[in-house]
Write a protein that holds these residues in place. Structure first.
Motif, PDB file in Angstrom:
ATOM      1  N   GLU A   1       5.836  60.265  56.813  1.00 50.58           N
ATOM      2  CA  GLU A   1       5.555  58.915  56.305  1.00 50.58           C
ATOM      3  C   GLU A   1       6.157  58.706  54.917  1.00 50.58           C
ATOM      4  OE1 GLU A   1       1.750  56.242  54.742  1.00 50.58           O
ATOM      5  OE2 GLU A   1       1.397  58.130  55.794  1.00 50.58           O
ATOM      6  N   LEU A   2       5.872  59.605  54.000  1.00 49.23           N
ATOM      7  CA  LEU A   2       6.345  59.435  52.626  1.00 49.23           C
ATOM      8  C   LEU A   2       7.856  59.614  52.532  1.00 49.23           C
ATOM      9  CD1 LEU A   2       3.508  61.328  50.732  1.00 49.23           C
ATOM     10  CD2 LEU A   2       3.843  58.849  50.900  1.00 49.23           C
ATOM     11  N   PHE A   3       8.418  60.496  53.351  1.00 48.03           N
ATOM     12  CA  PHE A   3       9.869  60.658  53.333  1.00 48.03           C
ATOM     13  C   PHE A   3      10.553  59.383  53.811  1.00 48.03           C
ATOM     14  CE2 PHE A   3      13.853  62.365  55.363  1.00 48.03           C
ATOM     15  CZ  PHE A   3      14.529  62.572  54.160  1.00 48.03           C
ATOM     16  N   GLY A   4       9.961  58.698  54.780  1.00 42.11           N
ATOM     17  CA  GLY A   4      10.516  57.420  55.218  1.00 42.11           C
ATOM     18  C   GLY A   4      10.545  56.405  54.087  1.00 42.11           C
ATOM     19  N   VAL A   5       9.490  56.382  53.290  1.00 41.91           N
ATOM     20  CA  VAL A   5       9.463  55.485  52.127  1.00 41.91           C
ATOM     21  C   VAL A   5      10.561  55.873  51.142  1.00 41.91           C
ATOM     22  CG1 VAL A   5       8.093  54.679  50.165  1.00 41.91           C
ATOM     23  CG2 VAL A   5       6.996  55.053  52.386  1.00 41.91           C
ATOM     24  N   ALA A   6      10.709  57.167  50.880  1.00 38.95           N
ATOM     25  CA  ALA A   6      11.735  57.633  49.938  1.00 38.95           C
ATOM     26  C   ALA A   6      13.131  57.260  50.405  1.00 38.95           C
ATOM     27  CB  ALA A   6      11.619  59.145  49.755  1.00 38.95           C
TER      28      ALA A   6
ATOM     29  N   MET B   1      13.060  47.486  51.068  1.00 40.64           N
ATOM     30  CA  MET B   1      12.488  48.085  49.863  1.00 40.64           C
ATOM     31  C   MET B   1      13.601  48.745  49.053  1.00 40.64           C
ATOM     32  SD  MET B   1       9.552  51.025  49.648  1.00 40.64           S
ATOM     33  CE  MET B   1       8.450  50.079  50.686  1.00 40.64           C
ATOM     34  N   THR B   2      13.637  48.506  47.767  1.00 44.98           N
ATOM     35  CA  THR B   2      14.658  49.095  46.907  1.00 44.98           C
ATOM     36  C   THR B   2      13.992  49.749  45.705  1.00 44.98           C
ATOM     37  OG1 THR B   2      14.932  46.992  45.743  1.00 44.98           O
ATOM     38  CG2 THR B   2      16.425  47.432  47.579  1.00 44.98           C
ATOM     39  N   MET B   3      14.770  50.525  44.991  1.00 40.46           N
ATOM     40  CA  MET B   3      14.244  51.233  43.828  1.00 40.46           C
ATOM     41  C   MET B   3      13.857  50.265  42.729  1.00 40.46           C
ATOM     42  SD  MET B   3      14.517  54.745  43.963  1.00 40.46           S
ATOM     43  CE  MET B   3      15.338  55.506  42.580  1.00 40.46           C
ATOM     44  N   HIS B   4      12.721  50.532  42.069  1.00 39.22           N
ATOM     45  CA  HIS B   4      12.253  49.735  40.942  1.00 39.22           C
ATOM     46  C   HIS B   4      13.035  50.153  39.690  1.00 39.22           C
ATOM     47  CE1 HIS B   4       9.431  47.710  38.253  1.00 39.22           C
ATOM     48  NE2 HIS B   4       9.381  48.820  37.541  1.00 39.22           N
ATOM     49  N   ARG B   5      13.815  49.239  39.145  1.00 40.45           N
ATOM     50  CA  ARG B   5      14.651  49.583  37.991  1.00 40.45           C
ATOM     51  C   ARG B   5      14.491  48.587  36.837  1.00 40.45           C
ATOM     52  NH1 ARG B   5      18.404  53.480  39.260  1.00 40.45           N
ATOM     53  NH2 ARG B   5      18.785  53.884  41.457  1.00 40.45           N
ATOM     54  N   THR B   6      13.432  47.801  36.826  1.00 37.90           N
ATOM     55  CA  THR B   6      13.287  46.817  35.761  1.00 37.90           C
ATOM     56  C   THR B   6      13.043  47.491  34.411  1.00 37.90           C
ATOM     57  OG1 THR B   6      10.941  46.623  36.296  1.00 37.90           O
ATOM     58  CG2 THR B   6      12.439  45.045  37.323  1.00 37.90           C
ATOM     59  N   ALA B   7      12.356  48.598  34.395  1.00 36.46           N
ATOM     60  CA  ALA B   7      12.150  49.364  33.174  1.00 36.46           C
ATOM     61  C   ALA B   7      12.980  50.642  33.275  1.00 36.46           C
ATOM     62  CB  ALA B   7      10.672  49.691  32.988  1.00 36.46           C
TER      63      ALA B   7
ATOM     64  N   ARG C   1      13.961  54.704  52.226  1.00 36.08           N
ATOM     65  CA  ARG C   1      14.162  53.259  52.030  1.00 36.08           C
ATOM     66  C   ARG C   1      14.424  52.939  50.567  1.00 36.08           C
ATOM     67  NH1 ARG C   1      10.086  53.315  55.969  1.00 36.08           N
ATOM     68  NH2 ARG C   1       8.390  52.908  54.490  1.00 36.08           N
ATOM     69  N   LEU C   2      13.808  53.692  49.691  1.00 35.57           N
ATOM     70  CA  LEU C   2      14.035  53.491  48.258  1.00 35.57           C
ATOM     71  C   LEU C   2      15.401  53.991  47.825  1.00 35.57           C
ATOM     72  CD1 LEU C   2      10.542  54.666  46.991  1.00 35.57           C
ATOM     73  CD2 LEU C   2      11.453  52.346  46.745  1.00 35.57           C
ATOM     74  N   LEU C   3      15.838  55.076  48.436  1.00 36.66           N
ATOM     75  CA  LEU C   3      17.082  55.727  48.034  1.00 36.66           C
ATOM     76  C   LEU C   3      17.876  56.069  49.297  1.00 36.66           C
ATOM     77  CD1 LEU C   3      18.480  56.641  45.400  1.00 36.66           C
ATOM     78  CD2 LEU C   3      17.430  58.881  45.722  1.00 36.66           C
ATOM     79  N   PRO C   4      18.590  55.097  49.868  1.00 37.81           N
ATOM     80  CA  PRO C   4      19.325  55.331  51.112  1.00 37.81           C
ATOM     81  C   PRO C   4      20.286  56.525  50.980  1.00 37.81           C
ATOM     82  CG  PRO C   4      19.257  52.996  50.609  1.00 37.81           C
ATOM     83  CD  PRO C   4      18.701  53.700  49.408  1.00 37.81           C
ATOM     84  N   GLY C   5      20.346  57.289  52.046  1.00 36.40           N
ATOM     85  CA  GLY C   5      21.196  58.475  52.045  1.00 36.40           C
ATOM     86  C   GLY C   5      20.495  59.737  51.600  1.00 36.40           C
ATOM     87  N   LEU C   6      19.265  59.612  51.118  1.00 33.59           N
ATOM     88  CA  LEU C   6      18.502  60.780  50.693  1.00 33.59           C
ATOM     89  C   LEU C   6      18.226  61.681  51.893  1.00 33.59           C
ATOM     90  CD1 LEU C   6      17.029  62.016  48.201  1.00 33.59           C
ATOM     91  CD2 LEU C   6      15.002  60.759  48.940  1.00 33.59           C
ATOM     92  N   GLU C   7      18.426  62.972  51.727  1.00 34.19           N
ATOM     93  CA  GLU C   7      18.214  63.920  52.815  1.00 34.19           C
ATOM     94  C   GLU C   7      16.919  64.692  52.615  1.00 34.19           C
ATOM     95  OE1 GLU C   7      21.572  66.479  53.132  1.00 34.19           O
ATOM     96  OE2 GLU C   7      22.900  64.914  53.885  1.00 34.19           O
TER      97      GLU C   7
ATOM     98  N   GLY D   1       9.005  54.240  42.368  1.00 32.49           N
ATOM     99  CA  GLY D   1       9.040  53.495  43.617  1.00 32.49           C
ATOM    100  C   GLY D   1       8.044  54.017  44.636  1.00 32.49           C
ATOM    101  N   LEU D   2       7.947  55.327  44.753  1.00 31.02           N
ATOM    102  CA  LEU D   2       7.006  55.916  45.695  1.00 31.02           C
ATOM    103  C   LEU D   2       5.558  55.588  45.315  1.00 31.02           C
ATOM    104  CD1 LEU D   2       8.659  59.411  46.197  1.00 31.02           C
ATOM    105  CD2 LEU D   2       8.129  57.799  48.036  1.00 31.02           C
ATOM    106  N   VAL D   3       5.243  55.708  44.047  1.00 30.49           N
ATOM    107  CA  VAL D   3       3.876  55.409  43.604  1.00 30.49           C
ATOM    108  C   VAL D   3       3.536  53.954  43.860  1.00 30.49           C
ATOM    109  CG1 VAL D   3       2.418  55.173  41.558  1.00 30.49           C
ATOM    110  CG2 VAL D   3       3.703  57.285  41.938  1.00 30.49           C
ATOM    111  N   THR D   4       4.457  53.054  43.557  1.00 34.03           N
ATOM    112  CA  THR D   4       4.216  51.630  43.796  1.00 34.03           C
ATOM    113  C   THR D   4       3.977  51.362  45.284  1.00 34.03           C
ATOM    114  OG1 THR D   4       5.556  51.000  41.893  1.00 34.03           O
ATOM    115  CG2 THR D   4       5.185  49.305  43.562  1.00 34.03           C
ATOM    116  N   ALA D   5       4.778  51.979  46.124  1.00 36.36           N
ATOM    117  CA  ALA D   5       4.606  51.786  47.571  1.00 36.36           C
ATOM    118  C   ALA D   5       3.249  52.308  48.040  1.00 36.36           C
ATOM    119  CB  ALA D   5       5.729  52.483  48.316  1.00 36.36           C
ATOM    120  N   ILE D   6       2.845  53.454  47.515  1.00 45.55           N
ATOM    121  CA  ILE D   6       1.549  54.016  47.913  1.00 45.55           C
ATOM    122  C   ILE D   6       0.399  53.147  47.399  1.00 45.55           C
ATOM    123  CG2 ILE D   6       0.007  56.001  47.598  1.00 45.55           C
ATOM    124  CD1 ILE D   6       2.610  57.730  47.467  1.00 45.55           C
ATOM    125  N   GLN D   7       0.529  52.631  46.197  1.00 45.79           N
ATOM    126  CA  GLN D   7      -0.531  51.773  45.629  1.00 45.79           C
ATOM    127  C   GLN D   7      -0.759  50.531  46.504  1.00 45.79           C
ATOM    128  OE1 GLN D   7       1.323  51.246  41.772  1.00 45.79           O
ATOM    129  NE2 GLN D   7      -0.407  52.258  40.756  1.00 45.79           N
TER     130      GLN D   7
END
Length: 366
Positions: free
Chosen positions: A293-298, A1-7, A300-306, A358-364
């Motif tokens: 759970e949500l921190f794990g998603v974050a 999973m990566t960050m959504h950056r199309t827009a 994956r979206l932003l590796p290295g996030l603490e 990214g988090l909202v999309t993953a939750i949806q």
């Protein structure tokens, strides 16, 4: 999973929306100011996301609620009240300089609100998303708590846009916190002619302060800190009344119960003195398990996030206590909350906006 950056997000537009919010001062308990602030918050939401942002009246001032329609799945949670009195803006105006934005409330937490709205604006699908921006978080959330809990339970996941922890870390745990007020009643007398005829409420309050401070157990995260005291009327009168205000922080439900029981059991030291106690640990602890759970998603979206557990409380404490997955500290990267040097880091704004998308999309889609 990566960050959504199309827009992409427009940083200049984010700063202008932030300016509009900051320049509408919103001190807690000032209903007129908070009404004006809520209208600006609603305008920013509607202009970026469409739809209608409803003002929910309360005795503390209006809360702002917006829905993207569909079955509720995620609650974006924040507040628009600040700790700064009217007139602070004149002394400390909204300023953009050297990569920072400064001004009252930019970090706690108006910058986070802007980032959340602009992040959501990058998504074509906003179904299931709700936004709730309350008017009384800084003073205990007494008028908003039931609404916060209702919408959190309905949505099943909560993203809180309080400012980030040091270094941009998310807040994965919070202490429970509360305020107690201890009132001492003594008996007045002339301090020169017959001091022994009185019951000195100030001396009794001093005894109580020592008893109260001894309740702390910092080795397990419990802090009990007397913060404000007042006593007496004139310099030649034995004081008949005194008050002590105490800040309490705890990491566990057991400590919450111990502290509340200890305050209820406070007893006077001086014959004839009386003690009355008000308050509680109003915000329950937010355990790190609530964010896992949500921190794990974050991450994956932003590796290295603490992630960090912190001492301050937020409305995320309420939602986590309900068992609703809750992730906090998603707001501005910066510092100086409640202080004159409060600031927001501009370069971090786009990344944080994309993180919410990214988090909202993953939750949806979970």
């Amino acid at each position: 999973m990566t960050m959504h950056r199309t827009a992409q997000v427009n940083v200049d537009a984010m700063i202008e929306d932030l300016r509009a919010l900051v320049e509408t001062e919103s001190p807690s308990r000032d209903v007129d100011a908070l009404t004006a602030s809520a209208k600006v918050v609603a305008t920013v939401i509607e202009s970026r996301l469409g739809g209608q942002a409803l003002l929910v009246d309360s005795e503390a001032g209006p809360h702002v609620h917006w829905s993207g329609g569909g079955d509720p799945k995620v609650l974006i949670l924040g507040h628009h009240d600040t700790v700064f009195p009217l007139g602070t803006l004149e002394r400390r105006p909204f300023t953009v300089r050297d990569g920072h934005v400064t001004g009252p409330g930019v970090f706690d937490m108006l910058g986070g609100l802007v980032q959340a709205v602009h992040g959501l604006a990058t998504l074509e699908d906003r179904s299931g998303v709700e936004i709730l921006i309350t008017a009384d978080e800084e003073v205990g959330s007494h008028s908003s708590r039931s609404l916060i809990e209702e919408r959190a339970l309905a949505c099943g996941a909560v993203l809180v846009f309080e400012g980030a922890a040091d270094g941009g870390a998310l807040k994965t745990g919070r202490k429970g916190c509360g305020t107690f007020r201890v009132s001492v009643t003594g008996r007045a007398s002339h301090a020169g002619l017959e001091p022994a005829a009185g019951v000195n409420a100030l001396i009794e309050a001093a005894h109580q302060v020592l008893d109260i401070a001894a309740l702390g157990r910092p080795e397990i995260g419990t802090t009990v800190t007397p913060t404000v005291a007042s006593a007496g009327t004139l310099d030649n009168v034995v004081p008949a009344g005194a008050t002590v205000v105490v800040d309490v922080r705890v990491e566990s439900a057991d400590e919450k119960e111990r502290i509340e029981s200890a305050f209820a059991a406070l007893a006077p030291h001086l014959e004839g003195a009386r003690i009355a106690v008000e308050g509680s640990v109003g915000r329950p602890p937010m355990p790190e398990s609530a964010a896992a759970e949500l921190f794990g998603v974050a991450q994956r979206l932003l590796p290295g996030l603490e992630g960090k557990a912190v001492g301050g409380g937020s409305d995320g404490n309420f939602t986590a206590a309900l068992g609703v997955p809750t992730l906090d500290g998603l707001g501005a990267v910066g510092g100086g909350a409640h202080a004159d040097h409060e600031y927001l880091v501009i370069d971090a704004m786009p990344e944080r906006a994309h993180l919410v998308a990214g988090l909202v999309t993953a939750i949806q889609h979970r």
